[in-house]
Scaffold this motif. Structure first.
Motif, PDB file in Angstrom:
ATOM      1  N   PRO A 311       0.815  -1.224   0.000  1.00 44.51           N
ATOM      2  CA  PRO A 311       0.000   0.000   0.000  1.00 44.51           C
ATOM      3  C   PRO A 311       0.844   1.268   0.000  1.00 44.51           C
ATOM      4  CG  PRO A 311      -0.040  -1.079   2.153  1.00 44.51           C
ATOM      5  CD  PRO A 311       0.619  -2.025   1.209  1.00 44.51           C
ATOM      6  N   GLU A 312       2.126   1.145   0.405  1.00 43.76           N
ATOM      7  CA  GLU A 312       2.996   2.322   0.438  1.00 43.76           C
ATOM      8  C   GLU A 312       3.353   2.810  -0.965  1.00 43.76           C
ATOM      9  OE1 GLU A 312       5.545  -1.364   0.416  1.00 43.76           O
ATOM     10  OE2 GLU A 312       3.786  -0.684   1.525  1.00 43.76           O
ATOM     11  N   ARG A 313       3.049   2.021  -1.993  1.00 42.71           N
ATOM     12  CA  ARG A 313       3.352   2.439  -3.360  1.00 42.71           C
ATOM     13  C   ARG A 313       2.269   3.329  -3.970  1.00 42.71           C
ATOM     14  NH1 ARG A 313       5.678  -3.163  -6.098  1.00 42.71           N
ATOM     15  NH2 ARG A 313       7.501  -3.397  -4.730  1.00 42.71           N
ATOM     16  N   ALA A 314       1.225   3.606  -3.210  1.00 39.96           N
ATOM     17  CA  ALA A 314       0.151   4.453  -3.722  1.00 39.96           C
ATOM     18  C   ALA A 314       0.667   5.858  -4.006  1.00 39.96           C
ATOM     19  CB  ALA A 314      -0.993   4.502  -2.719  1.00 39.96           C
ATOM     20  N   ARG A 315       0.009   6.558  -4.921  1.00 41.19           N
ATOM     21  CA  ARG A 315       0.387   7.917  -5.286  1.00 41.19           C
ATOM     22  C   ARG A 315      -0.786   8.863  -5.021  1.00 41.19           C
ATOM     23  NH1 ARG A 315       4.313   5.099  -6.073  1.00 41.19           N
ATOM     24  NH2 ARG A 315       5.975   5.434  -7.608  1.00 41.19           N
ATOM     25  N   TRP A 316      -0.444  10.097  -4.652  1.00 40.61           N
ATOM     26  CA  TRP A 316      -1.423  11.149  -4.445  1.00 40.61           C
ATOM     27  C   TRP A 316      -1.041  12.338  -5.325  1.00 40.61           C
ATOM     28  CZ3 TRP A 316      -5.311  10.633  -0.571  1.00 40.61           C
ATOM     29  CH2 TRP A 316      -5.156   9.528   0.286  1.00 40.61           C
ATOM     30  N   VAL A 317      -2.032  13.110  -5.731  1.00 39.82           N
ATOM     31  CA  VAL A 317      -1.780  14.370  -6.422  1.00 39.82           C
ATOM     32  C   VAL A 317      -1.982  15.487  -5.407  1.00 39.82           C
ATOM     33  CG1 VAL A 317      -2.473  15.921  -8.280  1.00 39.82           C
ATOM     34  CG2 VAL A 317      -2.502  13.445  -8.641  1.00 39.82           C
ATOM     35  N   LYS A 318      -0.960  16.315  -5.247  1.00 36.58           N
ATOM     36  CA  LYS A 318      -0.957  17.356  -4.212  1.00 36.58           C
ATOM     37  C   LYS A 318      -0.820  18.733  -4.860  1.00 36.58           C
ATOM     38  CE  LYS A 318       2.178  18.989  -0.540  1.00 36.58           C
ATOM     39  NZ  LYS A 318       3.388  18.636   0.258  1.00 36.58           N
ATOM     40  N   LEU A 319      -1.543  19.697  -4.316  1.00 30.11           N
ATOM     41  CA  LEU A 319      -1.350  21.102  -4.677  1.00 30.11           C
ATOM     42  C   LEU A 319      -0.486  21.715  -3.577  1.00 30.11           C
ATOM     43  CD1 LEU A 319      -2.041  23.417  -6.637  1.00 30.11           C
ATOM     44  CD2 LEU A 319      -3.981  23.970  -5.137  1.00 30.11           C
ATOM     45  N   THR A 320       0.739  22.068  -3.918  1.00 29.90           N
ATOM     46  CA  THR A 320       1.705  22.493  -2.898  1.00 29.90           C
ATOM     47  C   THR A 320       1.242  23.764  -2.184  1.00 29.90           C
ATOM     48  OG1 THR A 320       2.988  23.814  -4.459  1.00 29.90           O
ATOM     49  CG2 THR A 320       3.579  21.472  -4.238  1.00 29.90           C
ATOM     50  N   THR A 321       1.898  24.065  -1.084  1.00 32.64           N
ATOM     51  CA  THR A 321       1.524  25.230  -0.269  1.00 32.64           C
ATOM     52  C   THR A 321       2.465  26.410  -0.492  1.00 32.64           C
ATOM     53  OG1 THR A 321       2.810  24.271   1.565  1.00 32.64           O
ATOM     54  CG2 THR A 321       0.441  23.812   1.507  1.00 32.64           C
ATOM     55  N   ASP A 322       3.196  26.427  -1.603  1.00 33.42           N
ATOM     56  CA  ASP A 322       4.040  27.579  -1.937  1.00 33.42           C
ATOM     57  C   ASP A 322       3.170  28.821  -2.123  1.00 33.42           C
ATOM     58  OD1 ASP A 322       4.883  24.992  -3.061  1.00 33.42           O
ATOM     59  OD2 ASP A 322       6.753  26.026  -3.498  1.00 33.42           O
ATOM     60  N   ALA A 323       3.830  29.954  -2.193  1.00 32.34           N
ATOM     61  CA  ALA A 323       3.107  31.182  -2.520  1.00 32.34           C
ATOM     62  C   ALA A 323       2.479  31.056  -3.908  1.00 32.34           C
ATOM     63  CB  ALA A 323       4.059  32.376  -2.467  1.00 32.34           C
ATOM     64  N   TYR A 324       3.181  30.387  -4.815  1.00 28.69           N
ATOM     65  CA  TYR A 324       2.667  30.106  -6.154  1.00 28.69           C
ATOM     66  C   TYR A 324       2.532  28.580  -6.269  1.00 28.69           C
ATOM     67  CZ  TYR A 324       3.948  34.917  -7.202  1.00 28.69           C
ATOM     68  OH  TYR A 324       4.049  36.295  -7.191  1.00 28.69           O
ATOM     69  N   PRO A 325       1.426  27.977  -5.777  1.00 28.32           N
ATOM     70  CA  PRO A 325       1.302  26.517  -5.710  1.00 28.32           C
ATOM     71  C   PRO A 325       1.383  25.853  -7.079  1.00 28.32           C
ATOM     72  CG  PRO A 325      -0.380  27.595  -4.382  1.00 28.32           C
ATOM     73  CD  PRO A 325       0.258  28.657  -5.224  1.00 28.32           C
ATOM     74  N   ARG A 326       1.871  24.620  -7.082  1.00 26.37           N
ATOM     75  CA  ARG A 326       1.909  23.798  -8.290  1.00 26.37           C
ATOM     76  C   ARG A 326       1.492  22.384  -7.920  1.00 26.37           C
ATOM     77  NH1 ARG A 326       6.519  20.548  -8.724  1.00 26.37           N
ATOM     78  NH2 ARG A 326       8.022  20.846  -7.029  1.00 26.37           N
ATOM     79  N   ASP A 336       0.357  19.229   6.206  1.00 23.62           N
ATOM     80  CA  ASP A 336       0.815  20.531   5.732  1.00 23.62           C
ATOM     81  C   ASP A 336      -0.319  21.423   5.249  1.00 23.62           C
ATOM     82  OD1 ASP A 336       0.114  19.127   3.488  1.00 23.62           O
ATOM     83  OD2 ASP A 336       2.099  19.166   2.546  1.00 23.62           O
ATOM     84  N   GLY A 337      -1.563  20.944   5.388  1.00 18.21           N
ATOM     85  CA  GLY A 337      -2.697  21.748   4.976  1.00 18.21           C
ATOM     86  C   GLY A 337      -2.929  21.783   3.482  1.00 18.21           C
ATOM     87  N   ALA A 338      -2.145  21.049   2.709  1.00 15.41           N
ATOM     88  CA  ALA A 338      -2.304  21.042   1.248  1.00 15.41           C
ATOM     89  C   ALA A 338      -3.481  20.155   0.856  1.00 15.41           C
ATOM     90  CB  ALA A 338      -1.027  20.536   0.588  1.00 15.41           C
ATOM     91  N   PRO A 339      -4.163  20.472  -0.240  1.00 21.44           N
ATOM     92  CA  PRO A 339      -5.213  19.577  -0.747  1.00 21.44           C
ATOM     93  C   PRO A 339      -4.587  18.418  -1.526  1.00 21.44           C
ATOM     94  CG  PRO A 339      -5.087  21.518  -2.135  1.00 21.44           C
ATOM     95  CD  PRO A 339      -4.102  21.734  -1.021  1.00 21.44           C
ATOM     96  N   TYR A 340      -5.200  17.239  -1.386  1.00 18.35           N
ATOM     97  CA  TYR A 340      -4.724  16.037  -2.067  1.00 18.35           C
ATOM     98  C   TYR A 340      -5.912  15.347  -2.730  1.00 18.35           C
ATOM     99  CZ  TYR A 340      -0.488  16.244   0.898  1.00 18.35           C
ATOM    100  OH  TYR A 340       0.673  16.612   1.543  1.00 18.35           O
ATOM    101  N   ILE A 341      -5.649  14.621  -3.821  1.00 18.21           N
ATOM    102  CA  ILE A 341      -6.618  13.681  -4.374  1.00 18.21           C
ATOM    103  C   ILE A 341      -5.911  12.345  -4.579  1.00 18.21           C
ATOM    104  CG2 ILE A 341      -8.076  15.425  -5.455  1.00 18.21           C
ATOM    105  CD1 ILE A 341      -6.810  14.700  -8.144  1.00 18.21           C
TER     106      ILE A 341
END
Length: 586
Positions: A311-326, A336-341
């Protein structure tokens, strides 16, 4: 004609798996037709024999007016001529009678020699006359014969050859009832051949593809003495190391099947050569058994399990918490308060979901590290491993506002980032609308392959957003108790932050208040997880969610709120079916 005989009484053992063969009802069917195409040809004769407990208990036979000419070669083969069917009932009259004969007893299995031929014609007839095909369990004596009879034992596996081999009293004649009677004799002979191999139920009979290996037969005793209760079983080798982990409603019955002809998976047959023991773990409920199976597989990683090992091989898509998120594809959810899917089973699917978000929102795709400087262009501290040379080509294509070059202010970029966050954690309408519009455009231009790619990206995004939103909702609940009625009482579970913390069955006559107090008091303490990641592997929490979503489940206690967004990804899952149809319109 229909002839009924009295059914024979059969006493079965509690150790039998599923429906014992001695108690199973078989309807052995044969059809004569005008040709070999189920859609282009028609049925001319139906013959069927109901067989149970080694006795014939009913027969059905009728000619059918096919409504089309019978070719001369078919008449030579079957003896059925145009004049013979001239006064016969048409298929719309015969079909209900055939289905009634099949449905006369619940759980009837349909048997035929080369079953896809006969079932194909019946399904086509049902479709033509607006009748739903009931979906009977099917046993194919041709497939069984190929699996059971050794090479050279018979010159071929035709019905006439097999009937002679098993000493049938009826010779197949290409007339439906005679051929059905001969097939009964073949079925009886094949079942007798399979009994010493451990096949004693209808379910095992249908699963047979080849005889059990010598190693399988030698290890059959390992099932002896196991409890007939729900739980987890662990196959071990001579050193006690775990080889394979599974679960079942009935431990002894399930373990037995691994050493019969019903088990045809190559790697499991190989395992039979090294297995030396079986450790049963009795569970109070099926849900607990499913959860324990996942946990043990993830912990021990048995070599013969093909799923849930990592299960540790799972992947998530994260929107980083930078000033200019990516967007970034990561392996774990952080606090870290970032949104994930997600989670996604592969990096490729996670990248597809990220591409769907980038199609809808002009987020930067570079790995630069920025320091915002008010209204001025931000200073680039790091160029992601290379030297920054100004805005990239994405800004020219209108897919990035180029905040790195001062083309877009921090406030303007933040609008896009917040819209992406909202789509990931709440209403994904913006992503859905952008993709469905693009699919429609491409489909109108007959660019179906490109449309299918857009559809796949949308599907990946919605799948991950739906999973994350469902997980986040239950992960936020510190304590929940639910119960569902079972045959032996009320299956009751305690769920804390998405993890199964306790499970037991409230038996009739037990004080409910005392039972509940004891279950809650002894339940596992579970701290909160991060964001959409529950304090359990996501697969476990999804098992819990499916159990909670069952209409028969009743909530007993809930602390906090268990909610999902009204316009969530769940509400948009139907759009993927529409998109699939548009992208596949070719």
């Amino acid at each position: 004609m229909v002839r009924q005989a009295a059914p024979a009484g059969v006493q079965t053992s509690i150790s039998d798996l599923g429906t014992p063969l001695a108690a199973a009802t078989f309807v052995v069917l044969d059809l004569e037709t005008t040709g070999t195409s189920a859609t282009g040809s028609r049925i001319t004769e139906v013959g069927a024999v109901r067989w149970r407990g080694g006795e014939v208990v009913g027969e059905f036979s009728t000619l059918v007016d096919p409504g089309v000419p019978i070719p001369a070669n078919i008449t030579l083969l079957t003896g059925i001529s145009q004049s013979m069917v001239a006064g016969a009932p048409p298929m719309e009259e015969v079909l209900p009678r055939v289905l009634a004969f099949l449905d006369a007893e619940p759980g009837t299995a349909l048997v035929a020699h080369n079953a896809p031929f006969d079932t194909g014609f019946l399904k086509a007839a049902c479709e033509r006359h607006g009748v739903d095909w009931p979906g009977y369990p099917v046993v194919d004596t041709l497939r069984l014969a190929r699996a059971v009879l050794s090479r050279g034992e018979t010159r071929n596996h035709r019905l006439a050859t097999l009937a002679a081999h098993f000493g049938a009293s009826v010779t197949p004649s290409h007339r439906a009832l005679d051929d059905a009677r001969a097939t009964v004799c073949v079925l009886r002979g094949l079942i007798e051949r399979l009994r010493p191999m451990g096949v004693s139920s209808l379910e095992e009979l249908r699963a047979v593809t080849k005889p059990p290996t010598k190693a399988q037969r030698a290890k059959r005793h390992l099932a002896d003495g196991l409890p007939e209760e729900p739980g987890v079983y662990v196959f071990t080798d001579a050193r006690g190391a775990s080889l394979y982990v599974g679960k079942s409603k009935n431990l002894r019955r399930r373990v037995r099947t691994y050493f019969t002809a019903a088990e045809n998976r190559r790697h499991i047959r190989e395992m039979a050569g090294v297995v030396e023991g079986v450790t049963p773990i009795v569970c109070s409920s099926e849900l607990e058994a499913s959860v324990r199976e996942l946990r043990i597989i993830a912990e021990r990683k048995p070599p013969y399990n093909r799923r849930s090992r990592s299960p540790e091989r799972a992947r998530w898509v994260k929107l980083t918490t930078d000033a200019y998120p990516r967007l970034s594809v990561v392996r774990a959810v952080e606090d870290d308060g970032a949104p994930y899917i997600g989670p996604y089973n592969s990096a490729g699917e996670a990248e597809q979901a990220g591409e769907a978000l980038l199609q809808a929102f002009p987020l930067r795709q570079c790995a630069h590290t920025f320091v915002p400087l008010g209204e001025a262009a931000p200073r680039v501290l790091s160029a992601g491993g290379g030297r920054w040379t100004g805005a990239c080509v994405l800004s020219q294509l209108g897919r990035c506002g180029a905040p790195c070059d001062g083309g877009e202010s921090l406030a303007g970029y933040t609008v896009h980032a917040e819209a992406a966050r909202a789509a990931m954690t709440g209403d994904p309408s913006a992503v859905v609308e952008a993709h469905t519009a693009r699919i429609a455009e491409l489909a109108a231009e007959l660019r179906y392959e490109e449309a299918a790619g857009v559809r796949d990206r949308l599907t990946a995004f919605l799948r991950g957003a739906r999973r994350a939103q469902r997980l986040a909702a239950i992960a936020a609940v510190p304590h929940l108790v639910a119960s569902r009625r079972t045959g032996g009482g009320w299956e009751t579970c305690v769920v804390r932050h998405g993890r199964l913390a306790a499970s037991a069955v409230l038996r009739p006559g037990t004080d409910p208040a005392a039972f509940l107090a004891s279950l809650v008091a002894t339940a596992e303490y579970v701290p909160a997880g991060y964001g959409p990641s529950p304090n359990a592997v996501p697969a476990e929490t999804e098992l819990v969610l499916d159990w909670l979503a069952d209409p028969a489940t009743r909530l007993v206690e809930v602390e906090g709120e268990w909610t999902c967004p009204l316009r969530s990804a769940e509400a948009h899952t139907g759009m993927t079916h529409w998109a699939h149809g548009r992208a596949s319109a070719q």
